[in-house]
Motif scaffolding. Structure first.
Motif, PDB file in Angstrom:
ATOM      1  N   GLY A 134      17.982   6.909  -3.340  1.00 43.78           N
ATOM      2  CA  GLY A 134      17.006   6.239  -2.484  1.00 43.78           C
ATOM      3  C   GLY A 134      15.999   5.417  -3.267  1.00 43.78           C
ATOM      4  O   GLY A 134      15.185   4.697  -2.671  1.00 43.78           O
ATOM      5  N   GLY A 135      16.035   5.536  -4.598  1.00 41.10           N
ATOM      6  CA  GLY A 135      15.138   4.743  -5.435  1.00 41.10           C
ATOM      7  C   GLY A 135      13.765   5.350  -5.638  1.00 41.10           C
ATOM      8  O   GLY A 135      12.830   4.667  -6.052  1.00 41.10           O
ATOM      9  N   GLN A 136      13.625   6.648  -5.358  1.00 39.27           N
ATOM     10  CA  GLN A 136      12.321   7.297  -5.533  1.00 39.27           C
ATOM     11  C   GLN A 136      12.062   7.528  -7.020  1.00 39.27           C
ATOM     12  O   GLN A 136      12.895   8.108  -7.725  1.00 39.27           O
ATOM     13  CB  GLN A 136      12.299   8.641  -4.786  1.00 39.27           C
ATOM     14  N   THR A 137      10.908   7.066  -7.498  1.00 42.26           N
ATOM     15  CA  THR A 137      10.562   7.222  -8.920  1.00 42.26           C
ATOM     16  C   THR A 137       9.373   8.144  -9.127  1.00 42.26           C
ATOM     17  O   THR A 137       9.163   8.618 -10.239  1.00 42.26           O
ATOM     18  CB  THR A 137      10.262   5.856  -9.573  1.00 42.26           C
TER      19      THR A 137
ATOM     20  N   LEU B 275       5.804  12.664  -2.095  1.00 39.58           N
ATOM     21  CA  LEU B 275       6.144  11.898  -0.885  1.00 39.58           C
ATOM     22  C   LEU B 275       5.171  10.734  -0.669  1.00 39.58           C
ATOM     23  O   LEU B 275       3.955  10.924  -0.740  1.00 39.58           O
ATOM     24  CB  LEU B 275       6.099  12.846   0.317  1.00 39.58           C
ATOM     25  N   HIS B 276       5.713   9.551  -0.424  1.00 44.66           N
ATOM     26  CA  HIS B 276       4.855   8.392  -0.170  1.00 44.66           C
ATOM     27  C   HIS B 276       5.560   7.401   0.730  1.00 44.66           C
ATOM     28  O   HIS B 276       6.775   7.226   0.678  1.00 44.66           O
ATOM     29  CB  HIS B 276       4.427   7.703  -1.477  1.00 44.66           C
TER      30      HIS B 276
ATOM     31  N   VAL C  41       0.858  -1.196   0.000  1.00 41.89           N
ATOM     32  CA  VAL C  41       0.000   0.000   0.000  1.00 41.89           C
ATOM     33  C   VAL C  41       0.887   1.236   0.000  1.00 41.89           C
ATOM     34  O   VAL C  41       1.938   1.265   0.663  1.00 41.89           O
ATOM     35  CB  VAL C  41      -0.915  -0.005   1.258  1.00 41.89           C
ATOM     36  N   LEU C  42       0.473   2.251  -0.737  1.00 46.74           N
ATOM     37  CA  LEU C  42       1.158   3.539  -0.743  1.00 46.74           C
ATOM     38  C   LEU C  42       0.328   4.537   0.062  1.00 46.74           C
ATOM     39  O   LEU C  42      -0.886   4.646  -0.158  1.00 46.74           O
ATOM     40  CB  LEU C  42       1.327   4.050  -2.174  1.00 46.74           C
TER      41      LEU C  42
ATOM     42  N   VAL D  43      10.374   4.609   2.858  1.00 52.38           N
ATOM     43  CA  VAL D  43      10.201   5.933   2.232  1.00 52.38           C
ATOM     44  C   VAL D  43      11.414   6.177   1.332  1.00 52.38           C
ATOM     45  O   VAL D  43      12.447   6.708   1.773  1.00 52.38           O
ATOM     46  CB  VAL D  43      10.067   7.057   3.281  1.00 52.38           C
ATOM     47  N   ASN D  44      11.320   5.735   0.090  1.00 51.10           N
ATOM     48  CA  ASN D  44      12.402   5.976  -0.860  1.00 51.10           C
ATOM     49  C   ASN D  44      12.503   7.476  -1.099  1.00 51.10           C
ATOM     50  O   ASN D  44      11.495   8.144  -1.347  1.00 51.10           O
ATOM     51  CB  ASN D  44      12.114   5.253  -2.183  1.00 51.10           C
TER      52      ASN D  44
END
Ligand code: 5GP
Ligand code: ZN
Length: 112
Positions: free
Chosen positions: A90-93, A97-98, A38-39, A84-85
């Motif tokens: 950090g791998g945030q795509t 913010l999620h 879940v996000l 929290v990437n």
């Protein structure tokens, strides 16, 4: 606003809602990495954890509480992981913010 998660919050892109209140929205990840994935996102657009100021610390706490509440409702009694990437390494795509809530299987450590 061309942000994908803002469009999801506004209902312009369909999603499977899991939880919502005045501050946040939670929905099933399109590409689940665990039986429960879940996000949890703030309704307000904040690009990343790095962009969240001290005045948003209450909101951050609320989102963390919401993640734990969803985990309880989904009976993740054996545990779960919140991720929290943040930023490129950090791998945030998606730049809204999620929190990822992952559960339903044993997690490994360290993450890749
Ligand atoms: P990140 O890599 O930024 O930490 O996480 C972004 C997450 O958003 C990924 O797990 C990805 O599967 C998910 N995602 C990307 N596009 C969509 C979408 O259109 N709908 C949903 N429900 N999830 C998405
Ligand atoms: Zn957004």
């Amino acid at each position: 606003m061309s942000c994908l998660f803002c469009k999801i919050i506004e209902g312009k892109i369909p999603s499977t809602a899991v939880f919502q209140d005045e501050l946040g929205y939670a929905f099933a990840d399109l590409h689940p990495q665990a039986p429960v994935h879940v996000l949890i996102v703030p309704r307000k657009h904040i690009a990343s954890l790095d962009e969240a100021g001290k005045e948003q610390s209450g909101l951050l706490g609320h989102l963390l509480w919401a993640a734990a509440e969803i985990a309880r409702k989904k009976n993740l009694t054996n545990g779960y992981r919140i991720v929290v990437n943040t930023g490129q390494e950090g791998g945030q795509t998606v730049d809204h913010l999620h929190l990822h809530l992952l559960g339903g299987r044993a997690m490994t450590w360290p993450p890749g």
